[in-house]
Design a protein around this motif. Sequence first.
Motif, PDB file in Angstrom:
ATOM      1  N   PHE A  40      32.365  -8.143  14.287  1.00  0.00           N
ATOM      2  CA  PHE A  40      31.534  -7.248  13.483  1.00  0.00           C
ATOM      3  C   PHE A  40      31.140  -7.920  12.170  1.00  0.00           C
ATOM      4  O   PHE A  40      29.983  -7.821  11.724  1.00  0.00           O
ATOM      5  N   ILE A  43      28.488 -10.506  12.925  1.00  0.00           N
ATOM      6  CA  ILE A  43      27.180  -9.881  13.152  1.00  0.00           C
ATOM      7  C   ILE A  43      26.520  -9.519  11.820  1.00  0.00           C
ATOM      8  O   ILE A  43      25.314  -9.739  11.635  1.00  0.00           O
ATOM      9  N   ILE A  44      27.299  -8.986  10.894  1.00  0.00           N
ATOM     10  CA  ILE A  44      26.748  -8.656   9.567  1.00  0.00           C
ATOM     11  C   ILE A  44      26.255  -9.923   8.877  1.00  0.00           C
ATOM     12  O   ILE A  44      25.178  -9.940   8.265  1.00  0.00           O
ATOM     13  N   SER A  47      23.004 -11.136  10.433  1.00  0.00           N
ATOM     14  CA  SER A  47      21.849 -10.278  10.149  1.00  0.00           C
ATOM     15  C   SER A  47      21.232 -10.561   8.784  1.00  0.00           C
ATOM     16  O   SER A  47      20.124 -10.105   8.507  1.00  0.00           O
ATOM     17  N   PHE A  63      16.076  -7.137   8.729  1.00  0.00           N
ATOM     18  CA  PHE A  63      15.957  -5.713   9.005  1.00  0.00           C
ATOM     19  C   PHE A  63      14.502  -5.257   8.863  1.00  0.00           C
ATOM     20  O   PHE A  63      14.013  -4.457   9.673  1.00  0.00           O
ATOM     21  N   SER A 268      21.253  -9.297  15.724  1.00  0.00           N
ATOM     22  CA  SER A 268      22.310  -8.713  14.893  1.00  0.00           C
ATOM     23  C   SER A 268      21.781  -7.574  14.035  1.00  0.00           C
ATOM     24  O   SER A 268      22.428  -6.528  13.896  1.00  0.00           O
ATOM     25  N   ALA A 269      20.592  -7.758  13.466  1.00  0.00           N
ATOM     26  CA  ALA A 269      19.996  -6.704  12.643  1.00  0.00           C
ATOM     27  C   ALA A 269      19.714  -5.455  13.479  1.00  0.00           C
ATOM     28  O   ALA A 269      19.999  -4.327  13.052  1.00  0.00           O
ATOM     29  N   ILE A 272      23.030  -3.636  14.275  1.00  0.00           N
ATOM     30  CA  ILE A 272      23.560  -2.893  13.129  1.00  0.00           C
ATOM     31  C   ILE A 272      22.780  -1.597  12.916  1.00  0.00           C
ATOM     32  O   ILE A 272      23.364  -0.534  12.664  1.00  0.00           O
ATOM     33  N   SER A 275      23.904   0.828  15.492  1.00  0.00           N
ATOM     34  CA  SER A 275      25.252   1.317  15.189  1.00  0.00           C
ATOM     35  C   SER A 275      25.221   2.379  14.101  1.00  0.00           C
ATOM     36  O   SER A 275      25.929   3.397  14.191  1.00  0.00           O
ATOM     37  N   LEU A 276      24.403   2.158  13.071  1.00  0.00           N
ATOM     38  CA  LEU A 276      24.295   3.140  11.992  1.00  0.00           C
ATOM     39  C   LEU A 276      23.753   4.473  12.492  1.00  0.00           C
ATOM     40  O   LEU A 276      24.240   5.539  12.105  1.00  0.00           O
TER      41      LEU A 276
END
Length: 298
Positions: A40, A43-44, A47, A63, A268-269, A272, A275-276
């Motif tokens: 995790f 991935i952050i 991104s 993003f 990755s972006a 995320i 996921s949010l």
Amino acid sequence: MTKNAKHQKKSRSTRRIQWRSGFYIAPSFLGVLLFFLLPFVVIIAYSMVDNPIGMHFVFLDNFKSVTRNAAFRTAVRNTATFSVLAVPLAVVLSLMLAIVLESKLPFRSQFRTFFLSPMMVPVASIVLIWQVLFHYNGAVNDLIAIFSDKKIDWMKSEFSILVVVILFLWKNLGYNMILFMAALSSIPKDILEVAKLESATPLQTFFHIKLRYLSSTILFVTIMSLISSFKIFREIYLLTTDYPYDTIYMLQHYMNNKFKNLDYQTLSAAAILMSLVMIVIIGILFLVENHFGKDVEG
């Protein structure tokens, strides 16, 4: 033995138990750290860089690029449409089946087995069945031919999402139904008897008693169905490969294609962002369940 000595002995015993507990938990903790937390964090990090090799920090540029991408927007719209259609149907229909099978019907066990049988069928076999049914020259078009000369290319038309919804329901209704049947059987019988003595109708009993006791199960089934709806990519991929018809191009297709192109920062972006959204939706579901189920818990 003095009181102080007893206290010291008890403290040493407590520390020994805590140390042993920590020793036994350590493998699980390391597993979670290695396979969940570290990926995790990676991935952050991915991104927010231009690429995994150069690692030049670009903050939120990835993003912004993802949200402006037409393919990503199409995937989000299709995934949201599918979840809005499939998840409520999966919850409501499975609850209705559980209520029907809760009554003393003949062949009750056979019906239960029938609805559970899709869980035992491999995904590849399920896809093969759907290909036979919804192929251009398949069984469904043969049935339609009785009433009309026009055939439908189901997987290459606007009806393709309905085909996938039917597949999703057929595969998941049985499991959800069993969960609801277990929850219905755990409702206190004395409360139902009191409602019956007070001349409550079946609808009143369901909405004012059963539904409140089922709130936690409804939450669980909804979350599991929502997660399953985001994983429908497997079935769609086997039906249509990498680039399906526009209405069934899902978020997983977008991410899978980005992975194949080694575009890790965009992937990755997108992950995320997804996921949010999932965290927000599940948080709202928990708040709703807490509001309607708190009187039962109390």
